[in-house]
Design a protein around this motif. Structure first.
Motif, PDB file in Angstrom:
ATOM      1  N   ARG A  17       1.967  17.250 -25.690  1.00 29.85           N
ATOM      2  CA  ARG A  17       3.305  17.314 -24.891  1.00 29.85           C
ATOM      3  C   ARG A  17       4.404  17.258 -25.951  1.00 29.85           C
ATOM      4  O   ARG A  17       4.420  16.952 -27.010  1.00 29.85           O
ATOM      5  CB  ARG A  17       3.489  15.973 -24.188  1.00 29.85           C
ATOM      6  CG  ARG A  17       2.286  15.925 -23.012  1.00 29.85           C
ATOM      7  CD  ARG A  17       2.731  16.909 -21.997  1.00 29.85           C
ATOM      8  NE  ARG A  17       3.987  16.462 -21.529  1.00 29.85           N
ATOM      9  CZ  ARG A  17       4.408  15.517 -20.485  1.00 29.85           C
ATOM     10  NH1 ARG A  17       3.466  14.492 -20.232  1.00 29.85           N
ATOM     11  NH2 ARG A  17       5.550  15.367 -20.167  1.00 29.85           N
ATOM     12  N   ASN A  71       4.828   3.424 -36.563  1.00 28.07           N
ATOM     13  CA  ASN A  71       5.750   3.957 -35.618  1.00 28.07           C
ATOM     14  C   ASN A  71       5.250   3.254 -34.323  1.00 28.07           C
ATOM     15  O   ASN A  71       4.590   3.438 -33.467  1.00 28.07           O
ATOM     16  CB  ASN A  71       5.096   5.560 -35.431  1.00 28.07           C
ATOM     17  CG  ASN A  71       6.083   6.284 -34.519  1.00 28.07           C
ATOM     18  OD1 ASN A  71       6.830   5.509 -33.930  1.00 28.07           O
ATOM     19  ND2 ASN A  71       6.502   7.566 -34.767  1.00 28.07           N
ATOM     20  N   HIS A  77      12.629   0.099 -29.613  1.00 28.94           N
ATOM     21  CA  HIS A  77      13.888   0.144 -29.069  1.00 28.94           C
ATOM     22  C   HIS A  77      14.075  -1.023 -28.163  1.00 28.94           C
ATOM     23  O   HIS A  77      15.151  -1.294 -27.607  1.00 28.94           O
ATOM     24  CB  HIS A  77      14.589   1.173 -28.241  1.00 28.94           C
ATOM     25  CG  HIS A  77      14.230   2.404 -29.331  1.00 28.94           C
ATOM     26  ND1 HIS A  77      14.834   2.477 -30.583  1.00 28.94           N
ATOM     27  CD2 HIS A  77      13.312   3.546 -29.012  1.00 28.94           C
ATOM     28  CE1 HIS A  77      14.264   3.943 -31.081  1.00 28.94           C
ATOM     29  NE2 HIS A  77      13.448   4.208 -30.070  1.00 28.94           N
ATOM     30  N   HIS A  97       9.900   7.287 -38.092  1.00 32.97           N
ATOM     31  CA  HIS A  97       9.814   7.903 -36.564  1.00 32.97           C
ATOM     32  C   HIS A  97       9.662   9.513 -37.129  1.00 32.97           C
ATOM     33  O   HIS A  97      10.365   9.963 -37.820  1.00 32.97           O
ATOM     34  CB  HIS A  97      11.359   7.475 -35.897  1.00 32.97           C
ATOM     35  CG  HIS A  97      11.278   6.295 -35.592  1.00 32.97           C
ATOM     36  ND1 HIS A  97      10.659   5.705 -34.674  1.00 32.97           N
ATOM     37  CD2 HIS A  97      11.958   5.002 -36.283  1.00 32.97           C
ATOM     38  CE1 HIS A  97      10.625   4.354 -34.596  1.00 32.97           C
ATOM     39  NE2 HIS A  97      11.685   3.932 -35.593  1.00 32.97           N
ATOM     40  N   ILE A  98       8.987  10.198 -35.909  1.00 31.36           N
ATOM     41  CA  ILE A  98       8.693  11.718 -36.303  1.00 31.36           C
ATOM     42  C   ILE A  98      10.146  12.105 -36.130  1.00 31.36           C
ATOM     43  O   ILE A  98      10.549  13.260 -36.890  1.00 31.36           O
ATOM     44  CB  ILE A  98       7.667  12.263 -35.458  1.00 31.36           C
ATOM     45  CG1 ILE A  98       6.489  11.299 -35.784  1.00 31.36           C
ATOM     46  CG2 ILE A  98       7.610  13.633 -35.504  1.00 31.36           C
ATOM     47  CD1 ILE A  98       5.383  11.470 -34.414  1.00 31.36           C
ATOM     48  N   SER A  99      10.757  11.994 -35.150  1.00 34.40           N
ATOM     49  CA  SER A  99      12.164  12.614 -34.680  1.00 34.40           C
ATOM     50  C   SER A  99      13.284  11.885 -35.358  1.00 34.40           C
ATOM     51  O   SER A  99      12.974  10.757 -35.736  1.00 34.40           O
ATOM     52  CB  SER A  99      12.275  12.595 -33.196  1.00 34.40           C
ATOM     53  OG  SER A  99      12.418  11.293 -32.807  1.00 34.40           O
ATOM     54  N   ARG A 108      18.074   5.090 -28.338  1.00 35.36           N
ATOM     55  CA  ARG A 108      17.155   5.240 -29.398  1.00 35.36           C
ATOM     56  C   ARG A 108      17.803   4.946 -30.784  1.00 35.36           C
ATOM     57  O   ARG A 108      17.092   4.957 -31.885  1.00 35.36           O
ATOM     58  CB  ARG A 108      16.532   6.741 -29.586  1.00 35.36           C
ATOM     59  CG  ARG A 108      15.651   7.125 -28.585  1.00 35.36           C
ATOM     60  CD  ARG A 108      14.959   8.374 -28.563  1.00 35.36           C
ATOM     61  NE  ARG A 108      14.768   9.151 -27.226  1.00 35.36           N
ATOM     62  CZ  ARG A 108      13.665   9.006 -26.670  1.00 35.36           C
ATOM     63  NH1 ARG A 108      12.685   7.944 -27.234  1.00 35.36           N
ATOM     64  NH2 ARG A 108      13.191   9.522 -25.357  1.00 35.36           N
TER      65      ARG A 108
HETATM   66  O1  LIG Z   1      10.483   9.930 -33.155  1.00 39.09           O
HETATM   67  C1  LIG Z   1       9.394   9.135 -33.049  1.00 39.09           C
HETATM   68  O2  LIG Z   1       8.554   8.949 -33.911  1.00 39.09           O
HETATM   69  C2  LIG Z   1       9.444   8.259 -32.020  1.00 39.09           C
HETATM   70  O3  LIG Z   1       8.929   6.699 -32.379  1.00 39.09           O
HETATM   71  C3  LIG Z   1       8.740   8.679 -30.877  1.00 39.09           C
HETATM   72  C4  LIG Z   1       8.887   7.580 -29.640  1.00 39.09           C
HETATM   73  C5  LIG Z   1       7.818   8.261 -28.190  1.00 39.09           C
HETATM   74  C6  LIG Z   1       6.634   8.590 -28.592  1.00 39.09           C
HETATM   75  C7  LIG Z   1       5.943   9.559 -27.586  1.00 39.09           C
HETATM   76  O4  LIG Z   1       5.495  10.648 -28.335  1.00 39.09           O
HETATM   77  C8  LIG Z   1       5.124  11.546 -27.826  1.00 39.09           C
HETATM   78  C9  LIG Z   1       4.238  12.617 -28.116  1.00 39.09           C
HETATM   79  C10 LIG Z   1       4.132  13.765 -27.477  1.00 39.09           C
HETATM   80  C11 LIG Z   1       4.256  13.765 -26.049  1.00 39.09           C
HETATM   81  C12 LIG Z   1       4.880  12.745 -25.714  1.00 39.09           C
HETATM   82  C13 LIG Z   1       5.362  11.710 -26.198  1.00 39.09           C
HETATM   83  C14 LIG Z   1      10.254   7.525 -29.318  1.00 39.09           C
HETATM   84  O5  LIG Z   1      10.261   6.695 -27.999  1.00 39.09           O
HETATM   85  C15 LIG Z   1      11.215   6.915 -30.208  1.00 39.09           C
HETATM   86  O6  LIG Z   1      12.439   6.886 -30.086  1.00 39.09           O
HETATM   87  C16 LIG Z   1      11.031   7.919 -31.338  1.00 39.09           C
END
Ligand SMILES: O=C(O)[C@]1(O)C[C@H](CCCOc2ccccc2)[C@@H](O)[C@H](O)C1
Length: 141
Positions: A17, A71, A77, A97-99, A108
């Motif tokens: 996703r 992660n 948060h 964090h990936i993003s 965030r």
């Molecule tokens: O950027 C990141 O690694 C986060 O930790 C990812 C979290 C979300 C993880 C969910 O990852 C998904 C991957 C694919 C599809 C849906 C969710 C988000 O809540 C943080 O703010 C930033």
């Protein structure tokens, strides 16, 4: 060295996703690449959608492993408890964090973990995990 890669909620969906944010690769596939890259070291991977399971894992390895690349997903948060767990263990933790969370929604932008971590890597995609492992190796050498 013994290093834990620890992923929090919904990161089991990586590659399935929101590829525009998190890429198209499943973490299990990427973890294989990490193991090959750092073949001289013992890397372990654990993922859970449950805050308590993540906290228990931090306690389990937090006095014996050389480092943790963490992660925490959305718990980043919200979780004072995970921040307290990081503060309470001796193993250094690198928050990843990936993003780039600082270019996303305001909620965030705050992390309950960062103040207790040895370092933070944000917005560099899956490469952030490799950089975190490298930081642990370099710091302990
Ligand atoms: O950027 C990141 O690694 C986060 O930790 C990812 C979290 C979300 C993880 C969910 O990852 C998904 C991957 C694919 C599809 C849906 C969710 C988000 O809540 C943080 O703010 C930033």
């Amino acid at each position: 060295m013994r290093i834990l890669i620890l992923n929090g909620p919904n990161l089991n969906l990586l590659g399935k996703r929101e590829p525009e944010i998190y890429g198209r690769k499943a973490f299990e596939d990427y973890f294989g690449e990490l193991q090959a890259q750092f073949h001289e070291h013992k890397l372990e991977y654990f993922q859970s959608n449950h805050e308590g399971a993540l906290l228990d894992k931090l306690h389990e390895v937090g006095f014996s492993y050389d480092g943790i690349v963490f992660n925490a997903g959305a718990y980043t948060h919200t979780s004072v408890a995970l921040g307290d767990a990081i503060a309470g263990i001796s193993t250094p933790v690198i928050e990843v964090h990936i993003s780039n969370v600082h270019r996303r929604e305001a909620f965030r932008h705050h992390s309950y973990l960062s103040a207790h971590c040895a370092g933070i890597i944000v917005g560099l995609g899956l490469q952030g995990y490799a950089l975190g492992v490298q930081a642990i190796i370099g710091h302990q050498s």
